[in-house]
Motif scaffolding. Structure first.
Motif, PDB file in Angstrom:
ATOM      1  N   GLU A  84       0.960  -1.397  -0.075  1.00 42.89           N
ATOM      2  CA  GLU A  84       0.036   0.127  -0.078  1.00 42.89           C
ATOM      3  C   GLU A  84       0.855   1.198   0.025  1.00 42.89           C
ATOM      4  OE1 GLU A  84      -3.438  -0.203  -0.318  1.00 42.89           O
ATOM      5  OE2 GLU A  84      -3.087  -2.111  -0.858  1.00 42.89           O
ATOM      6  N   GLN A  85       1.957   1.371  -1.107  1.00 44.44           N
ATOM      7  CA  GLN A  85       2.610   2.331  -1.049  1.00 44.44           C
ATOM      8  C   GLN A  85       2.169   3.510  -1.983  1.00 44.44           C
ATOM      9  OE1 GLN A  85       5.903   2.585   0.616  1.00 44.44           O
ATOM     10  NE2 GLN A  85       4.713   1.111   1.707  1.00 44.44           N
ATOM     11  N   PRO A  86       1.874   4.666  -1.336  1.00 47.86           N
ATOM     12  CA  PRO A  86       1.194   5.824  -2.489  1.00 47.86           C
ATOM     13  C   PRO A  86       2.476   6.291  -3.358  1.00 47.86           C
ATOM     14  CG  PRO A  86       1.509   6.596  -0.141  1.00 47.86           C
ATOM     15  CD  PRO A  86       1.784   4.932   0.008  1.00 47.86           C
ATOM     16  N   PHE A  87       2.015   6.885  -4.434  1.00 45.69           N
ATOM     17  CA  PHE A  87       2.971   7.729  -5.122  1.00 45.69           C
ATOM     18  C   PHE A  87       2.454   8.664  -6.128  1.00 45.69           C
ATOM     19  CE2 PHE A  87       1.013   4.732  -8.128  1.00 45.69           C
ATOM     20  CZ  PHE A  87       0.971   5.410  -9.397  1.00 45.69           C
ATOM     21  N   GLU A 119      17.101  -9.975  -4.595  1.00 41.05           N
ATOM     22  CA  GLU A 119      18.485  -9.459  -4.930  1.00 41.05           C
ATOM     23  C   GLU A 119      18.396  -8.060  -4.848  1.00 41.05           C
ATOM     24  OE1 GLU A 119      18.051 -12.020  -8.002  1.00 41.05           O
ATOM     25  OE2 GLU A 119      17.989 -13.382  -6.480  1.00 41.05           O
ATOM     26  N   ASP A 120      18.774  -7.256  -6.006  1.00 37.21           N
ATOM     27  CA  ASP A 120      18.761  -5.922  -5.848  1.00 37.21           C
ATOM     28  C   ASP A 120      17.612  -5.358  -7.031  1.00 37.21           C
ATOM     29  OD1 ASP A 120      19.697  -3.566  -4.488  1.00 37.21           O
ATOM     30  OD2 ASP A 120      21.252  -3.005  -6.238  1.00 37.21           O
ATOM     31  N   GLU A 121      16.786  -5.991  -7.140  1.00 44.08           N
ATOM     32  CA  GLU A 121      15.757  -5.550  -8.036  1.00 44.08           C
ATOM     33  C   GLU A 121      14.424  -5.881  -7.589  1.00 44.08           C
ATOM     34  OE1 GLU A 121      17.407  -6.331 -12.485  1.00 44.08           O
ATOM     35  OE2 GLU A 121      16.972  -8.185 -11.697  1.00 44.08           O
ATOM     36  N   ILE A 122      13.296  -4.825  -8.226  1.00 46.40           N
ATOM     37  CA  ILE A 122      11.950  -5.096  -7.604  1.00 46.40           C
ATOM     38  C   ILE A 122      11.056  -5.876  -8.221  1.00 46.40           C
ATOM     39  CG2 ILE A 122       9.864  -3.349  -7.403  1.00 46.40           C
ATOM     40  CD1 ILE A 122      12.034  -1.040  -6.959  1.00 46.40           C
ATOM     41  N   VAL A 123      10.281  -6.384  -7.574  1.00 43.21           N
ATOM     42  CA  VAL A 123       9.006  -7.262  -8.100  1.00 43.21           C
ATOM     43  C   VAL A 123       7.960  -6.584  -7.703  1.00 43.21           C
ATOM     44  CG1 VAL A 123       8.043  -9.500  -8.251  1.00 43.21           C
ATOM     45  CG2 VAL A 123      10.385  -9.446  -8.025  1.00 43.21           C
ATOM     46  N   LEU A 124       7.005  -6.137  -8.649  1.00 37.44           N
ATOM     47  CA  LEU A 124       5.853  -5.272  -8.447  1.00 37.44           C
ATOM     48  C   LEU A 124       4.583  -6.310  -8.581  1.00 37.44           C
ATOM     49  CD1 LEU A 124       4.138  -2.622  -8.544  1.00 37.44           C
ATOM     50  CD2 LEU A 124       4.665  -2.526 -11.015  1.00 37.44           C
ATOM     51  N   VAL A 125       3.658  -6.337  -7.643  1.00 36.32           N
ATOM     52  CA  VAL A 125       2.707  -7.041  -7.475  1.00 36.32           C
ATOM     53  C   VAL A 125       1.256  -6.169  -7.253  1.00 36.32           C
ATOM     54  CG1 VAL A 125       1.636  -8.864  -6.210  1.00 36.32           C
ATOM     55  CG2 VAL A 125       3.919  -8.443  -6.195  1.00 36.32           C
ATOM     56  N   ASP A 126       0.306  -6.556  -8.274  1.00 37.86           N
ATOM     57  CA  ASP A 126      -1.061  -5.960  -8.086  1.00 37.86           C
ATOM     58  C   ASP A 126      -2.141  -6.858  -7.996  1.00 37.86           C
ATOM     59  OD1 ASP A 126      -2.228  -3.042  -8.215  1.00 37.86           O
ATOM     60  OD2 ASP A 126      -3.017  -3.901  -9.968  1.00 37.86           O
ATOM     61  N   TYR A 127      -3.021  -6.644  -6.912  1.00 38.69           N
ATOM     62  CA  TYR A 127      -4.060  -7.545  -6.904  1.00 38.69           C
ATOM     63  C   TYR A 127      -5.159  -7.020  -7.449  1.00 38.69           C
ATOM     64  CZ  TYR A 127      -1.172  -8.567  -2.978  1.00 38.69           C
ATOM     65  OH  TYR A 127      -0.136  -8.807  -1.842  1.00 38.69           O
ATOM     66  N   GLN A 145      -1.627   0.882 -16.272  1.00 34.77           N
ATOM     67  CA  GLN A 145      -1.491   1.156 -14.837  1.00 34.77           C
ATOM     68  C   GLN A 145      -0.112   0.822 -14.303  1.00 34.77           C
ATOM     69  OE1 GLN A 145      -4.615  -0.550 -12.761  1.00 34.77           O
ATOM     70  NE2 GLN A 145      -3.646  -0.003 -10.780  1.00 34.77           N
ATOM     71  N   LEU A 146      -0.005  -0.688 -14.597  1.00 36.05           N
ATOM     72  CA  LEU A 146       1.535  -1.277 -13.803  1.00 36.05           C
ATOM     73  C   LEU A 146       2.724  -0.400 -14.599  1.00 36.05           C
ATOM     74  CD1 LEU A 146      -0.651  -2.988 -12.730  1.00 36.05           C
ATOM     75  CD2 LEU A 146       1.116  -4.713 -12.957  1.00 36.05           C
ATOM     76  N   ALA A 147       2.674   0.094 -15.799  1.00 37.20           N
ATOM     77  CA  ALA A 147       3.728   0.825 -16.162  1.00 37.20           C
ATOM     78  C   ALA A 147       4.034   2.089 -15.686  1.00 37.20           C
ATOM     79  CB  ALA A 147       3.616   1.060 -17.838  1.00 37.20           C
ATOM     80  N   TYR A 148       2.928   2.727 -14.992  1.00 34.52           N
ATOM     81  CA  TYR A 148       3.036   3.844 -14.368  1.00 34.52           C
ATOM     82  C   TYR A 148       3.776   3.476 -13.160  1.00 34.52           C
ATOM     83  CZ  TYR A 148       0.359   6.634 -17.757  1.00 34.52           C
ATOM     84  OH  TYR A 148      -0.126   7.253 -18.630  1.00 34.52           O
ATOM     85  N   TYR A 149       3.134   2.444 -12.459  1.00 33.11           N
ATOM     86  CA  TYR A 149       3.912   1.978 -11.006  1.00 33.11           C
ATOM     87  C   TYR A 149       5.262   1.745 -11.273  1.00 33.11           C
ATOM     88  CZ  TYR A 149      -0.951   1.111  -9.362  1.00 33.11           C
ATOM     89  OH  TYR A 149      -2.501   1.246  -8.611  1.00 33.11           O
ATOM     90  N   GLN A 150       5.523   1.024 -12.337  1.00 30.98           N
ATOM     91  CA  GLN A 150       6.972   0.822 -12.596  1.00 30.98           C
ATOM     92  C   GLN A 150       7.807   2.037 -12.336  1.00 30.98           C
ATOM     93  OE1 GLN A 150       7.666  -1.468 -16.155  1.00 30.98           O
ATOM     94  NE2 GLN A 150       9.854  -1.365 -15.900  1.00 30.98           N
ATOM     95  N   GLN A 151       7.444   3.033 -13.668  1.00 28.29           N
ATOM     96  CA  GLN A 151       8.056   4.324 -13.455  1.00 28.29           C
ATOM     97  C   GLN A 151       8.078   4.715 -12.316  1.00 28.29           C
ATOM     98  OE1 GLN A 151       6.778   7.142 -16.385  1.00 28.29           O
ATOM     99  NE2 GLN A 151       6.203   5.703 -17.701  1.00 28.29           N
ATOM    100  N   ALA A 152       7.224   4.925 -11.365  1.00 30.22           N
ATOM    101  CA  ALA A 152       6.884   5.655  -9.887  1.00 30.22           C
ATOM    102  C   ALA A 152       8.092   4.910  -9.226  1.00 30.22           C
ATOM    103  CB  ALA A 152       5.749   5.703  -9.427  1.00 30.22           C
ATOM    104  N   ARG A 155      11.757   5.572 -10.405  1.00 29.79           N
ATOM    105  CA  ARG A 155      12.398   6.812 -10.033  1.00 29.79           C
ATOM    106  C   ARG A 155      12.614   7.256  -8.642  1.00 29.79           C
ATOM    107  NH1 ARG A 155       8.130  10.807 -13.663  1.00 29.79           N
ATOM    108  NH2 ARG A 155       8.886  10.150 -15.705  1.00 29.79           N
ATOM    109  N   THR A 156      11.790   6.504  -7.800  1.00 29.69           N
ATOM    110  CA  THR A 156      11.803   6.822  -6.040  1.00 29.69           C
ATOM    111  C   THR A 156      12.776   6.053  -5.763  1.00 29.69           C
ATOM    112  OG1 THR A 156      10.049   5.423  -5.512  1.00 29.69           O
ATOM    113  CG2 THR A 156       9.426   7.616  -6.153  1.00 29.69           C
TER     114      THR A 156
END
Length: 177
Positions: A84-87, A119-127, A145-152, A155-156
């Motif tokens: 539940e991370q806002p961006f 490791e040092d990479e992110i796995v993004l999950v959307d329910y 939507q997930l492409a925007y999440y990825q960009q956010a 970047r952060t």
């Protein structure tokens, strides 16, 4: 959908029992664990009683048994899970509206259901709780939507998103984008 998202936000991933054998006894034990947990969340005022009645324990069990469920538990155990991370993301208006000429900045905001580090990479999950007939519908509907999440996230955090996964509670299926 809101009730399921609340459960997924609060669910103690690392405390969840492993489901190793598909037996009636193990299913009953898992059901008891989950229903006790859900009752406790209602008692503590973290989940509304009406919302709790909407949750099917078998949906959560299917998630717990899934590959992504296991990976989330492992990440949570290592304190490498965020939920539940806002961006807020600034994007060029032409990305949404190609007819725009001036390149005005549009703010896109949202809440990322979950992400974790492997490791040092992110796995993004959307329910997703959408009632669809096939996974392809969800992929088409939520790819942007997930492409925007990825960009956010990139970047952060300064880290690369290596996987974007939709977990469909309706299909009991994980979809990699």
């Amino acid at each position: 959908g809101t009730a399921y998202h609340r459960v997924m936000e609060l669910l103690d991933m690392k405390g969840m029992p492993e489901f190793t054998e598909d037996t009636a006894v193990e299913k009953e034990n898992w059901k008891k664990y989950f229903m006790d947990w859900l009752d406790d969340q209602v008692r503590r005022g973290r989940i509304e009683e009406d919302a709790a009645r909407c949750i099917c324990w078998e949906d959560i069990l299917q998630f717990a048994k899934s590959g992504i469920g296991r990976r989330l538990r492992e990440a949570d155990g290592k304190q490498r899970l965020w939920r539940e991370q806002p961006f807020v993301l600034g994007i060029d208006a032409r990305e949404l509206y190609p007819e725009e000429e001036d390149g005005e900045l549009i703010l896109v905001q949202g809440i990322i259901d979950a992400y974790f580090m492997e490791e040092d990479e992110i796995v993004l999950v959307d329910y997703k709780t959408d009632r669809v007939k096939e996974a392809g519908e969800l992929k088409k509907r939520y790819e942007k939507q997930l492409a925007y999440y990825q960009q956010a996230l990139e970047r952060t955090t300064g880290k690369k998103v290596k996987e974007k996964i939709i977990y469909s509670l309706a299909l009991d299926e994980e979809l990699v984008l």
